[in-house]
Design a protein around this motif. Sequence first.
Motif, PDB file in Angstrom:
ATOM      1  N   LEU A  76      44.111  26.688  71.141  1.00 57.09           N
ATOM      2  CA  LEU A  76      45.323  26.533  71.935  1.00 57.09           C
ATOM      3  C   LEU A  76      44.926  26.589  73.402  1.00 57.09           C
ATOM      4  CD1 LEU A  76      47.775  28.815  69.926  1.00 57.09           C
ATOM      5  CD2 LEU A  76      47.404  26.342  69.734  1.00 57.09           C
ATOM      6  N   ALA A  79      50.405  27.006  76.881  1.00 52.87           N
ATOM      7  CA  ALA A  79      51.749  27.297  76.387  1.00 52.87           C
ATOM      8  C   ALA A  79      52.615  27.328  77.639  1.00 52.87           C
ATOM      9  CB  ALA A  79      51.791  28.629  75.651  1.00 52.87           C
ATOM     10  N   VAL A  89      53.406  24.056  73.359  1.00 52.16           N
ATOM     11  CA  VAL A  89      52.096  24.625  73.053  1.00 52.16           C
ATOM     12  C   VAL A  89      51.173  23.456  72.745  1.00 52.16           C
ATOM     13  CG1 VAL A  89      50.779  26.109  71.490  1.00 52.16           C
ATOM     14  CG2 VAL A  89      53.112  26.751  72.151  1.00 52.16           C
ATOM     15  N   PHE A 178      51.623  33.184  68.177  1.00 52.69           N
ATOM     16  CA  PHE A 178      51.679  31.836  67.616  1.00 52.69           C
ATOM     17  C   PHE A 178      51.218  31.924  66.170  1.00 52.69           C
ATOM     18  CE2 PHE A 178      49.609  27.929  66.326  1.00 52.69           C
ATOM     19  CZ  PHE A 178      50.551  26.972  66.669  1.00 52.69           C
TER      20      PHE A 178
END
Length: 192
Positions: A76, A79, A89, A178
């Motif tokens: 990731l 965000a 995201v 998440f």
Amino acid sequence: MSIRCTTRARKGMVALTVAAGLIVGVAGCGGGGDDKKPRASAPASKSSGSGPSAQEGQAEQPLAELKGPNGLLLQLTSATRDTGGFVTVSGTLKSDADKVLSLPAQLSGNETEILRNGRSFGGATLVDPKGKKRYYVLRDTDGRPLTTTGVTSIKSGETIPVFMQFPAPPNDTTEVSFQLPMFAPADITISG
């Protein structure tokens, strides 16, 4: 098959999200386990990439790395809270396997409405531990999830950009968890 979201496609999805959010209202924006969640989406389109970013050339540190089954790794990278009342995201899905992997169907989640629209990352959620709410991926009025869609497999060493959009938690909430089925959960910080 690799799906990439272009700037034009993302802007179209943002417009859809805002419009759908106005129609649906705030009533289903979080919480309980009911199926009344906000909707907004459009499938991502295939392209060679998007325009240059403001941070291009700088090494981007991932917010989190989630390990999944069979050598799948989800990094990731951002965000971001958007002015339309949602959080985007973004990241990359990579395969460390030595063969082509079929992506698990569980990534799409188990809601009939999302499953009718094909493979996606519709099973992703954000959990706000402070507000004690769970936020599901936004969908449009036809039930299409506002995520990267159509990815069914990934080659060894391949990297696929992915995104998911959620209703935004309250402005004072920046730390969320998440979660994506079959991947380890990760705590991330929302910027913007």
